[in-house]
Design a protein around this motif. Sequence first.
Motif, PDB file in Angstrom:
ATOM      1  N   ASP A  45       6.775 -79.637  72.196  1.00  0.00           N
ATOM      2  CA  ASP A  45       8.038 -79.754  72.936  1.00  0.00           C
ATOM      3  C   ASP A  45       8.659 -78.390  73.215  1.00  0.00           C
ATOM      4  O   ASP A  45       9.881 -78.233  73.194  1.00  0.00           O
ATOM      5  CB  ASP A  45       9.034 -80.642  72.178  1.00  0.00           C
ATOM      6  CG  ASP A  45      10.148 -81.176  73.086  1.00  0.00           C
ATOM      7  OD1 ASP A  45       9.903 -81.319  74.294  1.00  0.00           O
ATOM      8  OD2 ASP A  45      11.249 -81.434  72.577  1.00  0.00           O
ATOM      9  N   LEU A  46       7.821 -77.407  73.528  1.00  0.00           N
ATOM     10  CA  LEU A  46       8.291 -76.070  73.858  1.00  0.00           C
ATOM     11  C   LEU A  46       8.365 -75.849  75.363  1.00  0.00           C
ATOM     12  O   LEU A  46       8.845 -74.788  75.807  1.00  0.00           O
ATOM     13  CB  LEU A  46       7.359 -75.011  73.239  1.00  0.00           C
ATOM     14  CG  LEU A  46       7.265 -74.994  71.714  1.00  0.00           C
ATOM     15  CD1 LEU A  46       6.197 -74.003  71.262  1.00  0.00           C
ATOM     16  CD2 LEU A  46       8.616 -74.647  71.097  1.00  0.00           C
ATOM     17  N   LEU A  47       7.871 -76.827  76.141  1.00  0.00           N
ATOM     18  CA  LEU A  47       7.803 -76.672  77.587  1.00  0.00           C
ATOM     19  C   LEU A  47       8.586 -77.770  78.300  1.00  0.00           C
ATOM     20  O   LEU A  47       8.719 -78.884  77.803  1.00  0.00           O
ATOM     21  CB  LEU A  47       6.344 -76.700  78.061  1.00  0.00           C
ATOM     22  CG  LEU A  47       5.387 -75.693  77.402  1.00  0.00           C
ATOM     23  CD1 LEU A  47       3.981 -75.883  77.943  1.00  0.00           C
ATOM     24  CD2 LEU A  47       5.872 -74.266  77.627  1.00  0.00           C
ATOM     25  N   GLU A  48       9.071 -77.421  79.469  1.00  0.00           N
ATOM     26  CA  GLU A  48       9.880 -78.321  80.295  1.00  0.00           C
ATOM     27  C   GLU A  48       8.977 -79.135  81.220  1.00  0.00           C
ATOM     28  O   GLU A  48       8.012 -78.615  81.783  1.00  0.00           O
ATOM     29  CB  GLU A  48      10.849 -77.497  81.151  1.00  0.00           C
ATOM     30  CG  GLU A  48      11.960 -78.278  81.782  1.00  0.00           C
ATOM     31  CD  GLU A  48      13.080 -78.593  80.804  1.00  0.00           C
ATOM     32  OE1 GLU A  48      13.577 -79.731  80.875  1.00  0.00           O
ATOM     33  OE2 GLU A  48      13.440 -77.738  79.983  1.00  0.00           O
ATOM     34  N   LYS A  49       9.277 -80.408  81.382  1.00  0.00           N
ATOM     35  CA  LYS A  49       8.507 -81.222  82.320  1.00  0.00           C
ATOM     36  C   LYS A  49       8.896 -80.856  83.743  1.00  0.00           C
ATOM     37  O   LYS A  49      10.085 -80.792  84.079  1.00  0.00           O
ATOM     38  CB  LYS A  49       8.755 -82.709  82.082  1.00  0.00           C
ATOM     39  CG  LYS A  49       7.903 -83.609  82.966  1.00  0.00           C
ATOM     40  CD  LYS A  49       8.066 -85.075  82.595  1.00  0.00           C
ATOM     41  CE  LYS A  49       7.164 -85.949  83.470  1.00  0.00           C
ATOM     42  NZ  LYS A  49       7.259 -87.378  83.121  1.00  0.00           N
ATOM     43  N   TYR A  50       7.900 -80.586  84.581  1.00  0.00           N
ATOM     44  CA  TYR A  50       8.157 -80.274  85.983  1.00  0.00           C
ATOM     45  C   TYR A  50       6.897 -80.558  86.800  1.00  0.00           C
ATOM     46  O   TYR A  50       5.822 -80.073  86.471  1.00  0.00           O
ATOM     47  CB  TYR A  50       8.562 -78.815  86.173  1.00  0.00           C
ATOM     48  CG  TYR A  50       8.744 -78.454  87.629  1.00  0.00           C
ATOM     49  CD1 TYR A  50       9.743 -79.062  88.391  1.00  0.00           C
ATOM     50  CD2 TYR A  50       7.903 -77.534  88.258  1.00  0.00           C
ATOM     51  CE1 TYR A  50       9.906 -78.761  89.736  1.00  0.00           C
ATOM     52  CE2 TYR A  50       8.063 -77.216  89.592  1.00  0.00           C
ATOM     53  CZ  TYR A  50       9.058 -77.838  90.336  1.00  0.00           C
ATOM     54  OH  TYR A  50       9.211 -77.538  91.669  1.00  0.00           O
ATOM     55  N   VAL A  51       7.054 -81.344  87.856  1.00  0.00           N
ATOM     56  CA  VAL A  51       5.940 -81.651  88.764  1.00  0.00           C
ATOM     57  C   VAL A  51       6.226 -80.977  90.094  1.00  0.00           C
ATOM     58  O   VAL A  51       7.205 -81.293  90.771  1.00  0.00           O
ATOM     59  CB  VAL A  51       5.767 -83.165  88.942  1.00  0.00           C
ATOM     60  CG1 VAL A  51       4.632 -83.452  89.924  1.00  0.00           C
ATOM     61  CG2 VAL A  51       5.483 -83.833  87.598  1.00  0.00           C
ATOM     62  N   SER A  52       5.383 -80.040  90.465  1.00  0.00           N
ATOM     63  CA  SER A  52       5.575 -79.262  91.680  1.00  0.00           C
ATOM     64  C   SER A  52       5.254 -80.080  92.922  1.00  0.00           C
ATOM     65  O   SER A  52       4.353 -80.930  92.907  1.00  0.00           O
ATOM     66  CB  SER A  52       4.672 -78.024  91.648  1.00  0.00           C
ATOM     67  OG  SER A  52       4.652 -77.362  92.895  1.00  0.00           O
ATOM     68  N   PRO A  53       5.936 -79.822  94.036  1.00  0.00           N
ATOM     69  CA  PRO A  53       5.575 -80.477  95.296  1.00  0.00           C
ATOM     70  C   PRO A  53       4.193 -80.081  95.800  1.00  0.00           C
ATOM     71  O   PRO A  53       3.658 -80.718  96.714  1.00  0.00           O
ATOM     72  CB  PRO A  53       6.676 -80.007  96.264  1.00  0.00           C
ATOM     73  CG  PRO A  53       7.265 -78.791  95.644  1.00  0.00           C
ATOM     74  CD  PRO A  53       7.148 -78.988  94.167  1.00  0.00           C
ATOM     75  N   ASN A  54       3.587 -79.052  95.202  1.00  0.00           N
ATOM     76  CA  ASN A  54       2.232 -78.653  95.579  1.00  0.00           C
ATOM     77  C   ASN A  54       1.162 -79.480  94.871  1.00  0.00           C
ATOM     78  O   ASN A  54      -0.028 -79.304  95.131  1.00  0.00           O
ATOM     79  CB  ASN A  54       2.012 -77.175  95.255  1.00  0.00           C
ATOM     80  CG  ASN A  54       2.754 -76.260  96.210  1.00  0.00           C
ATOM     81  OD1 ASN A  54       2.819 -76.532  97.408  1.00  0.00           O
ATOM     82  ND2 ASN A  54       3.336 -75.196  95.690  1.00  0.00           N
ATOM     83  N   LYS A  55       1.562 -80.379  93.998  1.00  0.00           N
ATOM     84  CA  LYS A  55       0.614 -81.193  93.235  1.00  0.00           C
ATOM     85  C   LYS A  55      -0.425 -81.916  94.106  1.00  0.00           C
ATOM     86  O   LYS A  55      -1.610 -81.936  93.754  1.00  0.00           O
ATOM     87  CB  LYS A  55       1.371 -82.204  92.376  1.00  0.00           C
ATOM     88  CG  LYS A  55       0.471 -83.170  91.590  1.00  0.00           C
ATOM     89  CD  LYS A  55       1.310 -84.135  90.749  1.00  0.00           C
ATOM     90  CE  LYS A  55       0.462 -85.241  90.149  1.00  0.00           C
ATOM     91  NZ  LYS A  55      -0.544 -84.727  89.208  1.00  0.00           N
TER      92      LYS A  55
END
Length: 339
Positions: A91-101
Amino acid sequence: MKKLLFTAAIFFVATGSALSAERLSVLCGADERWCAEMKTSFEQKSGTRVSMVRKSTGEILAQLRAEKDNPKVDVWWGGTGDLQLQAAEEDLLEKYVSPNKPDLLGWANNFEEISKGRASGIYAGALGFAYNADILRKKGLPAPSCWKDLTNAAYRGEIQIANPASSGTAYTALATLVQLFGEDESFKYFKTLDANINSYTKSGSAPVKAAARGETLIGIAFMHDAVTLKQAGFPLEIVAPCEGTGYEIGAVSIVKGARNLESAKAFVDYALSPEGQATGKKAGQNQVPSNAKSEVPDGAPDISSLKLIDYDFAIYGASDTRNRLLARFATEIKAADSQ
């Protein structure tokens, strides 16, 4: 007096604008030249002022753990993704889904799914080793072509590999051989190999750089690092081991609690774009980019032609597996904690 006040007002506006400029703190696990190229390119693209520091992946993970309650870094970019998977698990990283996925290749999307959306694959590279052809010829030694060749007593004191406790590259090598030979057999292999090791380095690319300079005969590293050195004119011969080999997925992620979250998201988007991934080629790097629309560097190894193992990132990127293997390596392998 009016002229003086006007000049002072202009100075205040200009200074205030500079002080309010967006900032971003990035820890980079890639090659130093790529770190510098990415910093410059993103600053020009976004106008964001970037503080970029290069460290080994093990050092980056240690820093994120130490700063968990008061993070001073916004983005972790580059280096073997196994450790970013561990950071995601902790849990050291933030969830983020890029629009480039949608433009990413399957292996990159699979990596992101394993991380539960907390890290994204930016490049891939196969593990191997390289030897200095000039030294090999002068010493009249046989050319190695397999992992098990490296345990030949003829190479006593002639090989370098990084320490898996500090290097993601070396941990990939450890996990690769465990998956190839089985855990107990792989540790027997490392015990034999240890007699031929002259140094356990901190950085994963250091062994092949030492081989290029003639400071050691053989360096175990990612093949793309060796390709870059060979393109620069060093007398290296690059080997994809006959038994098969593992590979890395280099990754990018946002640190949980990042102070500059929107800029961090913009950096991740850029890192996953064809323009951002082109910085690798500009910096003389030869990894395979994750965006299907990105140009593949001419010197990038053809991964499809290599005998790759089905590297299990879910298992070997998990903290319990990694911690257990590193503890066993430190306990059983001579000089494993040396630098």
